[in-house]
Enzyme design. Sequence first.
Site, mmCIF file in Angstrom:
data_model
loop_
_atom_site.group_PDB
_atom_site.id
_atom_site.type_symbol
_atom_site.label_atom_id
_atom_site.label_comp_id
_atom_site.label_asym_id
_atom_site.label_seq_id
_atom_site.Cartn_x
_atom_site.Cartn_y
_atom_site.Cartn_z
ATOM 1 N N ALA A 1 4.112 -10.981 -8.610
ATOM 2 C CA ALA A 1 3.744 -12.396 -8.654
ATOM 3 C C ALA A 1 2.563 -12.615 -9.590
ATOM 4 C CB ALA A 1 3.382 -12.870 -7.257
ATOM 5 N N GLY B 1 6.763 -8.504 -6.335
ATOM 6 C CA GLY B 1 7.910 -9.373 -6.569
ATOM 7 C C GLY B 1 8.886 -8.781 -7.573
ATOM 8 N N GLU C 1 11.037 -6.623 -5.597
ATOM 9 C CA GLU C 1 11.835 -7.472 -4.690
ATOM 10 C C GLU C 1 13.036 -8.090 -5.403
ATOM 11 O OE1 GLU C 1 8.251 -9.648 -3.252
ATOM 12 O OE2 GLU C 1 9.197 -9.369 -1.300
ATOM 13 N N GLU D 1 1.350 -5.570 -2.282
ATOM 14 C CA GLU D 1 0.724 -6.867 -1.973
ATOM 15 C C GLU D 1 -0.425 -6.764 -0.977
ATOM 16 O OE1 GLU D 1 3.915 -6.260 -2.214
ATOM 17 O OE2 GLU D 1 4.996 -7.894 -3.195
#
Length: 728
Positions: A66, A116, A119, A141
């Site tokens: 992110a 992310g 992910e 994270e």
Amino acid sequence: MENFKIDVDADGIALITFDVPGRSMNTLTSGVMKEIPEWVEQVKADDAVKGVVLTSGKASGFCAGADLGDMAGGMLGGSDLQAAYDAGWRLNGALRALETCGKPVAAAINGLALGGGLELTLACHYRVVENDNRIQLGLPEIKVGLFPGGGGTQRLTRLIGVQPAMMAMTEGKSFRPNDAKGAGIVHEVVEKGQSVEAAKTWIKTRVAAGGKAVQPWDDKGFKLPGGGPYHPAGIQNFLVGNAMIRKQTYGNYPAATNLMKAVYEGVQVPMDAALRIETRYFIKTLMTPQAQGMIRSLFLSKQELDKGAVRPAGAPKSDAKKVTVIGAGMMGAGIAYVQAMAGIETILIDQTQDAADKGKAHVEELLKKRLSRGQMTQEKYDTTLALVTATTDYDHIKGSDLVIEAVFENREIKADVTRRAEVQLAEGAVFGSNTSTLPITGLAEASVRPEDFIGIHFFSPVDKMMLVEIIMGEKTSQAALAKAIDYVLKIKKTPIVVNDSRGFYTSRCFGTYVAEGLAMLEEGYAPALIDNIGRMTGMPRGPLEMHDDVALDLSLKVAKQTQADLGDAYTPLPGADIVRKMVEDLGRYGRKNGKGFYDYDTKPKTLWAGLSDLAPVKINDSTPELVEDQKQRLLYRQAVEVAKCWAEGVIDDPREADVGAILAWGFAPWTGGPITFMDQTGLKAFVAQADDYAARYGERFQVPQLLRDMAAKGETFYGRFAPEKKAA
Ligand code: NAD
């Protein structure tokens, strides 16, 4: 679309290339988050598309996760919960649509995939990664106060089981390609440059077999590996996991607790509901002051400092090619190692050839470790080691851009070394001292060019500690500062710049934590209670343990030196006499001689039984109220010292104060640093509480006038001293 390119080949395979324009690395910016649902819809709706391969167009990696800058800037909807949930769901909903689109989807992972980034690939039916040991795959994270919010908590758990997934997520651990394959996170490891081809080959086999692809968890017979909460083995994971998280975090990190809740609740329902649960807990976590503070300090501010944010504007860029280190002891050898790793020619000087060689042997030892772990090639090992010359001869200094002295902590010795080194130095070369306690302005008196004299304070062990505290003497020039910062950035450490003061910034503030533990000891708190309370604040260890690590004789020496320097102005700290007796009467120096507040001849160490004779125990009761009050006391004492440093001009940038505190002495990271701690508490409330402690424990809790003024005006440090304003 700006960030993704779609090419459909003759076989009907859509190759989606992720490439954020103008950035060296792909991240999930707000623009990227907007476009993911768009291409998902497009490939889903297009009948000509039989399968999808997702890869990166960047040489630097697949995707680093992110964009925390965007996220902190309110991309997820500021304080409006529903808007934040909707924004968070955008990615989760799109990835769910991708994995249920019916067409096979493969990820060709041609570089690191973190957070992310990983992910995205977990929502693909097949993952191929290239065999390159620089590639890391993981969900880190937690390190910035968050947890995976793009389906990671649900998909990784269903892929590899609750226990391994929870461990990977709570530790923020990353996997190299073959380890990821071993753990079941990816399906195939291929040679460099082969991932897209391999992914396409897999798609073709799926298309040939009828074209369908479903995730294991959407299969009717799916069973969670290792079992869920109602499985006899699975329940253990949650029971033990809960206890472990509590032990590691003391409830200070909502991210860890919420992660556990998202997994526990999520694995009991189908994927669509599980993802909604994850999004709710993720948004809840993102809105906590802890996550906001950690993202700002540990990611955004650190990144800014790492890019030279506090470098004097306009100073010409320098590139240290040859640097001399004088004193080849513990610190000097560590400095030589990090320099050589950065490709800097290093002269390592000591009083005897034997001592200098010992320093180089330490460099060799650290390099060998890297070699044996496969983190370095033999060729790189040879060239790096060859950069270090161990000698006693000061003539070798000639041509150095910088000299750093790390000799004994003694003014006369340091003065002598300064004089001998300076005659070898060309104009403009800088002399740095690694002193941990001696004021730089005083040391610079030995120099004939005090404008080039500066403090460059490393932390031990040098190879592991990421911060370097740069100290300005009264006469240090901006040009010398710029060169020192350029050097610190070159060796890949984070610089903060502070003004001269006894103990500078980091040692001075850290010292208050240790000293307050001593005050508690004198007041009669049981030693175990003191250290447990210390750990519960989120500090890495209790104050007595940390005192042992620093060494009690060193702390006594510093106290005596301070007394000698300050004369009548010196006020002895509570508990000081306990340390004097331990060192002078009992020979208890701390961890270094195996005897301090703890005994070290057992494993684990045990509290020294004789301590209660020196400090009789009066308080052994730990009610929640007492624990909370004393936890705050330990944090407040440090934060008050930080405020004093600010008021005295020792520090003047909130980013440096926060990042420096966390990286140098482990100030409770969940707070985001002491400045954020004060700002988030609210200065008015902070001052009132500090006044209460001052009334109970003494003057040392007295806040500076600046803080009272700011509290009266309702100001915050980050508001009044915003870094942008300073730069303008
Ligand atoms: P150390 O005792 O391990 O090493 C000092 C080295 O300096 C020894 O090898 C000694 O032979 C050498 N030396 C002494 N006089 C010399 C001279 N005249 N010429 C050349 N070499 C000489 O000490 P250390 O722990 O590495 O500390 C060195 C400096 O770094 C001190 O100023 C200390 O305060 C500072 N420092 C230490 C730490 C720490 O945690 N140990 C942290 C930050 C800064």
